[in-house]
Design a protein around this motif. Structure first.
Motif, PDB file in Angstrom:
ATOM      1  N   VAL A 225      -2.551  16.992  15.992  1.00 55.80           N
ATOM      2  CA  VAL A 225      -2.042  15.962  15.087  1.00 55.80           C
ATOM      3  C   VAL A 225      -2.153  14.597  15.761  1.00 55.80           C
ATOM      4  CG1 VAL A 225       0.353  16.349  15.846  1.00 55.80           C
ATOM      5  CG2 VAL A 225      -0.083  15.193  13.666  1.00 55.80           C
ATOM      6  N   GLU A 226      -2.658  13.618  15.009  1.00 59.32           N
ATOM      7  CA  GLU A 226      -2.636  12.217  15.426  1.00 59.32           C
ATOM      8  C   GLU A 226      -1.766  11.465  14.441  1.00 59.32           C
ATOM      9  OE1 GLU A 226      -6.228  10.288  16.729  1.00 59.32           O
ATOM     10  OE2 GLU A 226      -5.728   8.455  15.626  1.00 59.32           O
ATOM     11  N   ALA A 227      -0.766  10.765  14.946  1.00 61.50           N
ATOM     12  CA  ALA A 227       0.194  10.086  14.072  1.00 61.50           C
ATOM     13  C   ALA A 227       0.304   8.612  14.458  1.00 61.50           C
ATOM     14  CB  ALA A 227       1.558  10.753  14.177  1.00 61.50           C
ATOM     15  N   HIS A 228       0.430   7.760  13.428  1.00 59.16           N
ATOM     16  CA  HIS A 228       0.607   6.328  13.635  1.00 59.16           C
ATOM     17  C   HIS A 228       1.827   5.884  12.840  1.00 59.16           C
ATOM     18  CE1 HIS A 228      -3.277   5.786  15.681  1.00 59.16           C
ATOM     19  NE2 HIS A 228      -3.663   6.770  14.893  1.00 59.16           N
ATOM     20  N   LEU A 229       2.812   5.338  13.546  1.00 58.16           N
ATOM     21  CA  LEU A 229       4.028   4.839  12.926  1.00 58.16           C
ATOM     22  C   LEU A 229       4.038   3.322  13.061  1.00 58.16           C
ATOM     23  CD1 LEU A 229       6.580   7.447  14.334  1.00 58.16           C
ATOM     24  CD2 LEU A 229       5.281   7.536  12.192  1.00 58.16           C
ATOM     25  N   PHE A 230       3.987   2.650  11.923  1.00 56.06           N
ATOM     26  CA  PHE A 230       3.909   1.187  11.922  1.00 56.06           C
ATOM     27  C   PHE A 230       5.308   0.609  11.749  1.00 56.06           C
ATOM     28  CE2 PHE A 230      -0.283   2.652  10.437  1.00 56.06           C
ATOM     29  CZ  PHE A 230      -1.080   2.043  11.401  1.00 56.06           C
ATOM     30  N   PRO A 231       5.587  -0.549  12.365  1.00 56.96           N
ATOM     31  CA  PRO A 231       6.969  -1.041  12.433  1.00 56.96           C
ATOM     32  C   PRO A 231       7.537  -1.575  11.127  1.00 56.96           C
ATOM     33  CG  PRO A 231       5.470  -2.624  13.441  1.00 56.96           C
ATOM     34  CD  PRO A 231       4.665  -1.380  13.154  1.00 56.96           C
ATOM     35  N   GLU A 232       6.681  -1.941  10.192  1.00 58.98           N
ATOM     36  CA  GLU A 232       7.208  -2.531   8.959  1.00 58.98           C
ATOM     37  C   GLU A 232       6.310  -2.180   7.779  1.00 58.98           C
ATOM     38  OE1 GLU A 232       7.050  -6.796   8.841  1.00 58.98           O
ATOM     39  OE2 GLU A 232       5.335  -6.863  10.195  1.00 58.98           O
ATOM     40  N   GLY A 233       6.885  -2.369   6.592  1.00 57.40           N
ATOM     41  CA  GLY A 233       6.140  -2.105   5.366  1.00 57.40           C
ATOM     42  C   GLY A 233       6.875  -1.134   4.473  1.00 57.40           C
ATOM     43  N   SER A 234       6.791  -1.368   3.177  1.00 54.41           N
ATOM     44  CA  SER A 234       7.441  -0.502   2.197  1.00 54.41           C
ATOM     45  C   SER A 234       6.591   0.734   1.956  1.00 54.41           C
ATOM     46  CB  SER A 234       7.626  -1.262   0.877  1.00 54.41           C
ATOM     47  OG  SER A 234       6.362  -1.494   0.276  1.00 54.41           O
ATOM     48  N   HIS A 235       7.036   1.539   1.035  1.00 48.65           N
ATOM     49  CA  HIS A 235       6.280   2.712   0.612  1.00 48.65           C
ATOM     50  C   HIS A 235       5.092   2.279  -0.252  1.00 48.65           C
ATOM     51  CE1 HIS A 235       5.806   6.975  -0.126  1.00 48.65           C
ATOM     52  NE2 HIS A 235       5.687   6.752  -1.418  1.00 48.65           N
ATOM     53  N   GLY A 236       4.083   3.137  -0.329  1.00 49.58           N
ATOM     54  CA  GLY A 236       2.990   2.937  -1.280  1.00 49.58           C
ATOM     55  C   GLY A 236       2.062   1.796  -0.963  1.00 49.58           C
ATOM     56  N   LEU A 237       1.791   1.545   0.309  1.00 53.66           N
ATOM     57  CA  LEU A 237       1.003   0.373   0.680  1.00 53.66           C
ATOM     58  C   LEU A 237      -0.487   0.526   0.432  1.00 53.66           C
ATOM     59  CD1 LEU A 237       2.785  -0.655   3.989  1.00 53.66           C
ATOM     60  CD2 LEU A 237       2.816  -1.872   1.814  1.00 53.66           C
ATOM     61  N   HIS A 252       2.484  -5.179  -1.718  1.00 53.02           N
ATOM     62  CA  HIS A 252       2.677  -5.892  -0.476  1.00 53.02           C
ATOM     63  C   HIS A 252       1.395  -5.922   0.359  1.00 53.02           C
ATOM     64  CE1 HIS A 252       6.908  -6.090  -1.346  1.00 53.02           C
ATOM     65  NE2 HIS A 252       6.986  -4.777  -1.425  1.00 53.02           N
ATOM     66  N   VAL A 253       1.197  -7.032   1.032  1.00 50.45           N
ATOM     67  CA  VAL A 253       0.160  -7.144   2.048  1.00 50.45           C
ATOM     68  C   VAL A 253       0.872  -7.067   3.392  1.00 50.45           C
ATOM     69  CG1 VAL A 253      -1.587  -8.644   3.074  1.00 50.45           C
ATOM     70  CG2 VAL A 253      -1.327  -8.549   0.579  1.00 50.45           C
ATOM     71  N   VAL A 254       0.545  -6.040   4.169  1.00 47.71           N
ATOM     72  CA  VAL A 254       1.217  -5.808   5.450  1.00 47.71           C
ATOM     73  C   VAL A 254       0.142  -5.658   6.516  1.00 47.71           C
ATOM     74  CG1 VAL A 254       2.815  -4.341   6.747  1.00 47.71           C
ATOM     75  CG2 VAL A 254       3.160  -4.698   4.287  1.00 47.71           C
ATOM     76  N   GLU A 255       0.013  -6.663   7.336  1.00 49.73           N
ATOM     77  CA  GLU A 255      -1.102  -6.719   8.277  1.00 49.73           C
ATOM     78  C   GLU A 255      -1.095  -5.555   9.250  1.00 49.73           C
ATOM     79  OE1 GLU A 255      -3.143  -9.847  11.454  1.00 49.73           O
ATOM     80  OE2 GLU A 255      -1.356 -10.422  10.307  1.00 49.73           O
ATOM     81  N   CYS A 256       0.068  -5.127   9.708  1.00 48.44           N
ATOM     82  CA  CYS A 256       0.099  -4.125  10.775  1.00 48.44           C
ATOM     83  C   CYS A 256      -0.454  -2.769  10.342  1.00 48.44           C
ATOM     84  CB  CYS A 256       1.503  -3.972  11.348  1.00 48.44           C
ATOM     85  SG  CYS A 256       2.715  -3.205  10.250  1.00 48.44           S
ATOM     86  N   VAL A 257      -0.467  -2.478   9.030  1.00 45.35           N
ATOM     87  CA  VAL A 257      -0.974  -1.176   8.596  1.00 45.35           C
ATOM     88  C   VAL A 257      -2.456  -1.205   8.244  1.00 45.35           C
ATOM     89  CG1 VAL A 257       1.308  -0.658   7.657  1.00 45.35           C
ATOM     90  CG2 VAL A 257      -0.508  -1.355   6.099  1.00 45.35           C
ATOM     91  N   GLN A 258      -3.056  -2.380   8.232  1.00 45.44           N
ATOM     92  CA  GLN A 258      -4.422  -2.504   7.717  1.00 45.44           C
ATOM     93  C   GLN A 258      -5.470  -1.817   8.589  1.00 45.44           C
ATOM     94  OE1 GLN A 258      -5.054  -6.702   7.020  1.00 45.44           O
ATOM     95  NE2 GLN A 258      -3.378  -6.818   5.530  1.00 45.44           N
ATOM     96  N   SER A 259      -5.086  -1.429   9.787  1.00 44.59           N
ATOM     97  CA  SER A 259      -6.026  -0.737  10.684  1.00 44.59           C
ATOM     98  C   SER A 259      -6.141   0.747  10.399  1.00 44.59           C
ATOM     99  CB  SER A 259      -5.594  -0.929  12.136  1.00 44.59           C
ATOM    100  OG  SER A 259      -4.309  -0.361  12.355  1.00 44.59           O
ATOM    101  N   TRP A 260      -5.300   1.282   9.500  1.00 45.58           N
ATOM    102  CA  TRP A 260      -5.295   2.737   9.372  1.00 45.58           C
ATOM    103  C   TRP A 260      -6.623   3.325   8.903  1.00 45.58           C
ATOM    104  CZ3 TRP A 260      -6.356   5.918   5.362  1.00 45.58           C
ATOM    105  CH2 TRP A 260      -6.241   5.442   4.063  1.00 45.58           C
ATOM    106  N   PRO A 261      -7.402   2.695   8.004  1.00 41.67           N
ATOM    107  CA  PRO A 261      -8.683   3.321   7.655  1.00 41.67           C
ATOM    108  C   PRO A 261      -9.632   3.451   8.852  1.00 41.67           C
ATOM    109  CG  PRO A 261      -8.072   1.715   5.974  1.00 41.67           C
ATOM    110  CD  PRO A 261      -7.147   1.505   7.139  1.00 41.67           C
TER     111      PRO A 261
END
Length: 275
Positions: A225-237, A252-261
């Motif tokens: 398992v590889e898991a990434h927990l981002f510090p902020e952001g609502s559900h359904g981003l 919402h636009v949340v910069e910290c999660v934009q790397s997930w793809p």
């Protein structure tokens, strides 16, 4: 490019939409190329399937060299296991058309968002095997080779997203035996494929504990398992950028999660290179 549209008949008379985005092969490059493929299961609490987690995500991964398929599975008032059987049929279709759609049948991943993550995990683990068997599908033949999850609904326990289970189960939403069968963290075992998952710590709709339970279950079962927990952001981003920021409560636009793809792509390539 092939744009594919099919209808999958639900076991209750409903219909699911199956959409494919398949890059053409070319004699100028690799005419016999078989691509890694991804089946996307958008979220929506088993009440709808989100546009924001469908085509925009498909196009992002298509542009990175993957074949991508989207299943707009049946939701409320359809009840379990309608959507699971449709997801199994979608996997069967992808592998059955491997030659026509340039698919490597041993490199098919499923990507599920929110309640679609629950559906994806239900398909990938042994949680739904009996129900797939009961409706004419061999669970091992329709199990994905990799499981990718975004802010997934996992548990049916105290930290469950109750709305999803009410829509999924209807009058059986308080059936403890059925809820136990559908609590994904209880069904991680040797048949579970490698897992990639991400969540935000501030998700108040589907608590991050859902993903933490999944991580613990994978560790206990010796599932990668590889898991990434981002510090902020609502559900359904969804992608967390302007492309998927619509006029809704999840806009919402949340910069910290934009790397997930990019993180998911790198993980998927490593995972299949090692297999």
């Amino acid at each position: 490019m092939q744009y594919i549209e099919r209808t999958i008949a639900g076991i209750d008379g409903s219909e699911a939409r199956f959409i494919g985005y398949v890059a053409d092969n070319s004699p100028e490059m690799d005419p016999a190329r078989r691509r890694t493929s991804i089946l996307i299961l958008p979220g929506g609490g088993y009440a709808m399937t989100s546009d924001r987690e469908s085509e925009p995500v498909a196009l992002r991964f298509l542009g990175r060299g993957f074949n991508v398929f989207v299943l707009r599975y049946s939701v409320r008032p359809s009840r379990y296991p309608v959507a699971l059987v449709e997801a199994g049929e979608a996997m069967r279709l992808i592998r059955a058309h491997a030659d026509e759609w340039h698919v490597d049948p041993q490199r098919v991943a499923v990507l599920g968002f929110s309640a679609g993550g629950h559906l994806a995990a239900n398909l990938a683990t042994t949680a739904g095997d009996e129900d797939l068997h009961a409706h004419g599908l061999n669970p091992d033949e329709v199990r994905p080779d990799a499981l990718m999850l975004a802010y997934p609904v996992v548990t049916s326990g105290p930290l469950a997203h109750r709305g999803s289970f009410r829509c999924l189960l209807g009058e059986r939403a308080d059936d403890e035996e059925l809820l136990e069968r559908l609590s994904i963290e209880r069904h991680i075992d040797a048949k579970t494929p490698p897992v990639f998952v991400w969540h935000t710590m501030t998700d108040t709709s589907v608590p991050v504990e859902n993903t933490l339970m999944l991580i613990g279950a994978c560790r206990d079962a010796d599932v990668s398992v590889e898991a990434h927990l981002f510090p902020e952001g609502s559900h359904g981003l969804s992608l967390g950028d302007e492309e998927t920021a619509g006029a809704s409560r999840y806009a919402h636009v949340v910069e910290c999660v934009q790397s997930w793809p990019q993180l998911a792509e790198a993980w998927l390539r490593r995972t299949f290179a090692a297999s």
